[in-house]
Design a protein around this motif. Structure first.
Motif, PDB file in Angstrom:
ATOM      1  N   HIS A 145      40.668  55.678  53.138  1.00 10.10           N
ATOM      2  CA  HIS A 145      40.040  54.028  53.459  1.00 10.10           C
ATOM      3  C   HIS A 145      39.304  54.318  54.740  1.00 10.10           C
ATOM      4  N   GLY A 146      40.208  54.903  55.845  1.00 10.81           N
ATOM      5  CA  GLY A 146      39.535  55.012  57.066  1.00 10.81           C
ATOM      6  C   GLY A 146      38.258  55.407  57.196  1.00 10.81           C
ATOM      7  N   THR A 147      38.020  56.786  56.406  1.00  6.00           N
ATOM      8  CA  THR A 147      36.637  57.514  56.228  1.00  6.00           C
ATOM      9  C   THR A 147      35.800  56.541  55.673  1.00  6.00           C
ATOM     10  N   ASP A 148      36.250  55.766  54.609  1.00  2.00           N
ATOM     11  CA  ASP A 148      35.103  55.295  53.970  1.00  2.00           C
ATOM     12  C   ASP A 148      34.809  53.821  54.774  1.00  2.00           C
ATOM     13  N   LYS A 149      35.765  53.224  55.554  1.00  2.00           N
ATOM     14  CA  LYS A 149      35.247  52.136  56.285  1.00  2.00           C
ATOM     15  C   LYS A 149      34.654  52.521  57.624  1.00  2.00           C
ATOM     16  N   HIS A 150      34.877  53.729  58.336  1.00  2.00           N
ATOM     17  CA  HIS A 150      34.580  53.966  59.772  1.00  2.00           C
ATOM     18  C   HIS A 150      34.216  55.253  59.945  1.00  2.00           C
ATOM     19  N   GLY A 151      34.037  55.982  58.660  1.00  2.00           N
ATOM     20  CA  GLY A 151      33.336  57.305  58.876  1.00  2.00           C
ATOM     21  C   GLY A 151      34.495  58.285  59.564  1.00  2.00           C
ATOM     22  N   GLU A 152      33.984  59.325  60.325  1.00  2.00           N
ATOM     23  CA  GLU A 152      34.784  60.160  61.109  1.00  2.00           C
ATOM     24  C   GLU A 152      35.422  59.567  62.387  1.00  2.00           C
ATOM     25  N   ASP A 153      34.989  58.331  62.765  1.00  2.00           N
ATOM     26  CA  ASP A 153      35.465  57.831  63.774  1.00  2.00           C
ATOM     27  C   ASP A 153      36.702  56.644  63.991  1.00  2.00           C
TER      28      ASP A 153
END
Length: 644
Positions: A547-555
């Protein structure tokens, strides 16, 4: 073989009633559950029928057992061979897998014994009548008559390698892995799950509590009792044979046969009964520990006065030969050597595997008792490595000395199997004294072994109690002595064959039970709190990262903090017990099985959250709820931060 006294277990067999259940171990209430008259009655009746048959119709029992043995070896010998190797693979895999860190007790429980003391008790479990009887006889037999097709005629160097490799094959990795499997299942079921100390109780995850406590469980326990009786009786018979051989070899009673062996078993069995009645079990345990020291002194004596350099040379040679020939030894069947190989297997390898399997309820329970608080990895490592090292040293000293004498022309192989150890000792000073020492060692092993084995059968017939009634212990001990006599009589002139054939026949059903025991144990392990915790933790982390990758990419990064809001809501609703089992682990409530689930003891510490927060502190970041020992993830499409 196993000789440790079990009448006074080293610690409680389950969590105390006032202790929190933090690892799935249910509280134990009263460990004395009374006699299970079905298990005891059926087991006793079958044992009495066997004894009566042996007394009234020795020849018919001998012919019937011979015919059944031939059919079993020809049609099912491969099963013993495959099963034994399968147990080795299973035990080692458990040690090196993710299950290896699971404790045999509560998560926070420490071992009851220091490592040095634990290893010392492992040493005592690795010594006994078996090593005394076969320490010389087995390597010497394989040197003079190697397994069919294994050694070119006249090649003494290869014969030596094969003799040592095959002896270690029978006495190191395989037997102790077999013991480890049953010991682990008993220890886990008793100390971590809080069940009764029965073989049948370990089958609960496979057949259910109702069946385990019903007819199916009783059948399992009856078979375990029979396996223990015949496995122990085989050891008692070997002990009587060796004492008789010692009386003959030392000149005290030349030509000792069954007319001497039968009264000898009666006297030694009476000694055990008297010890049980008088309550001197602690004294027998004390004598057993002295026996360990005396056995070590005997080995040291032979090492010093014997061919010391050859013995030292044999250590690396034996280890190298064992691993070099391992695949060949595992694969020995009728297909590789015809009828000659089949006959050899029934006298050696298959007999050994059956003997070890018949001893697993006995030795497994002892190993479980002394290993509470150890991890599965520690248990497997200790159970396999320590006794295997003892066997390596024992066979190098006694087997190497015997082979050296045979090469020098002294010919100890000319003596009977039960006399060969005495023949080896005759070549050195104080032969009469060392011969008497061997007979004393075997006699004490006999008495203490009957004591301990009878307690195990008593435990199995009295619903898993730690301290079975004295009359039950006396009954089973006397029965073992009677069975040992019958096994000797069935063998006739070759008494050893009677011990071997009946041991194999009785162990056959229990090998099937052991296979299903492994399946039941795996089902238990797959539902262990540690495994569920890791599984749920991985799911939570995967959801958070995805979910973090989907929402914020790698950052983005993850942050863990307390989750007081949820705890406050639960307390406001009158629930101060913390999260439920299903909330923690995401699985069905296990209370229907009768097992106590593992729920975090402190709800405030148990509930936490893992946040996937963008580096710019975006208030729309992602929260993933982590419930501590287990983890419950919020749906990726509905992050709690957005909801709040």
């Amino acid at each position: 073989m196993m000789t440790q006294d079990l009448s006074s277990p080293p610690g409680p067999s389950a969590a105390e009633p006032d202790e929190p259940a933090t690892t799935g171990a249910a509280s134990a209430t009263d460990r004395k559950h009374g006699t299970d008259w079905v298990v005891f009655g059926v087991g006793a009746a079958l044992a009495v029928v066997f004894v009566v048959w042996g007394v009234v119709g020795t020849e018919s029992l001998s012919s019937a057992s011979g015919a059944m043995l031939e059919g079993l070896i020809r049609g099912g010998g491969w099963g013993f061979i495959l099963a034994a190797t399968g147990f080795v693979v299973f035990a080692l895999w458990l040690a090196f897998s993710r299950f290896g860190k699971i404790k045999l007790g509560r998560d926070d429980e420490q071992p009851e014994f220091r490592t040095v003391s634990w290893i010392a008790m492992m040493f005592s479990a690795g010594m006994g009548i078996g090593l005394m009887f076969y320490g010389v006889a087995e390597p010497l037999s394989f040197f003079t008559e190697p397994p069919p097709g294994s050694v070119p005629p006249g090649d003494q160097v290869e014969a030596l390698r094969t003799a040592m490799a095959t002896s270690l094959f029978h006495w190191t990795l395989h037997p102790w892995a077999i013991y480890a499997v049953v010991g682990l299942a008993i220890a886990y079921s008793t100390f971590r799950k809080g069940r009764r100390q029965l073989i049948s109780s370990a089958f609960i995850p496979l057949i259910g509590e109702k069946a385990a406590n019903g007819a199916v469980g009783r059948v399992i326990d009856i078979i375990a009792i029979f396996a223990t009786i015949f496995g122990s009786a085989a050891s008692l018979g070997l002990g009587a044979l060796q004492i008789g051989g010692g009386l003959d070899a030392t000149g005290f009673l030349p030509g000792a046969g069954n007319e001497v062996l039968v009264p000898l078993i009666v006297v030694l069995t009476a000694a055990f009964v008297l010890s049980a009645v008088s309550g001197v079990a602690k004294g027998i345990q004390w004598l057993s520990n002295i026996n360990m020291v005396l056995a070590g002194v005997l080995a040291l004596f032979v090492f010093v006065v014997g061919p010391t350099v050859i013995i030292l040379d044999l250590l690396p040679t034996a280890v190298g030969a064992y691993f070099g020939d391992f695949a060949e030894m595992v694969g020995r069947t009728e297909a590789t050597g015809g009828t000659a190989m089949l006959d050899w297997l029934s006298s050696w390898t298959v007999f050994y595997w059956a003997w070890w399997i018949s001893w697993t309820p006995f030795v497994g329970m002892f190993l479980a008792k002394i290993s509470r608080g150890r991890t599965i990895r520690q248990f497997v490592g200790g159970v396999i490595l320590v006794p295997s090292l003892v066997s390596l040293l024992w066979f190098a000293i006694f087997g190497g000395t015997a082979i050296s004498q045979q090469q020098a022309g002294l010919d100890p192989a000319a003596a009977g199997t039960e006399q060969q150890l005495f023949a080896v000792l005759q070549a050195y000073p104080w032969a009469t004294f060392t011969g008497l020492l061997v007979m004393v060692l075997v006699a004490i092993f006999f008495v203490s072994g009957a004591d301990a084995a009878s307690i195990v059968t008593g435990t199995l017939s009295q619903r898993g109690t730690d301290e079975p009634s004295r009359w039950v212990v006396i009954f089973w001990g006397s029965t073992m002595g009677a069975v040992a006599i019958i096994m000797l009589l069935v063998g006739g002139e070759d008494a050893l064959s009677g011990l071997q054939s009946l041991t194999i026949l009785v162990a056959a059903p229990f090998v099937v039970i052991m296979v299903f025991l492994c399946i039941a144990f795996m089902r238990d392990l797959n539902h262990d709190p540690i495994v569920l915790r890791e599984r749920k933790g991985l799911e939570v982390m995967e959801q958070a990262i995805d979910h973090g990758t989907d929402k914020h990419g790698e950052d983005f990064y993850l942050r863990v903090q307390a989750f007081p809001a949820t705890s406050a809501r639960r307390q406001a609703n009158g629930d101060a017990t913390g999260p439920t089992y299903a909330e923690v682990y995401g699985v069905q409530d296990p209370f229907s099985t009768g097992e106590t689930p593992v729920v975090p003891a402190d709800p405030e510490e148990a509930r936490a959250q893992a946040r996937a927060v963008p580096k710019d502190d975006d208030p729309g970041g992602t929260e993933v709820v982590d419930t501590g020992p287990g983890a419950q993830a919020e749906p990726a499409g509905r992050p709690s931060a957005d909801r709040e």
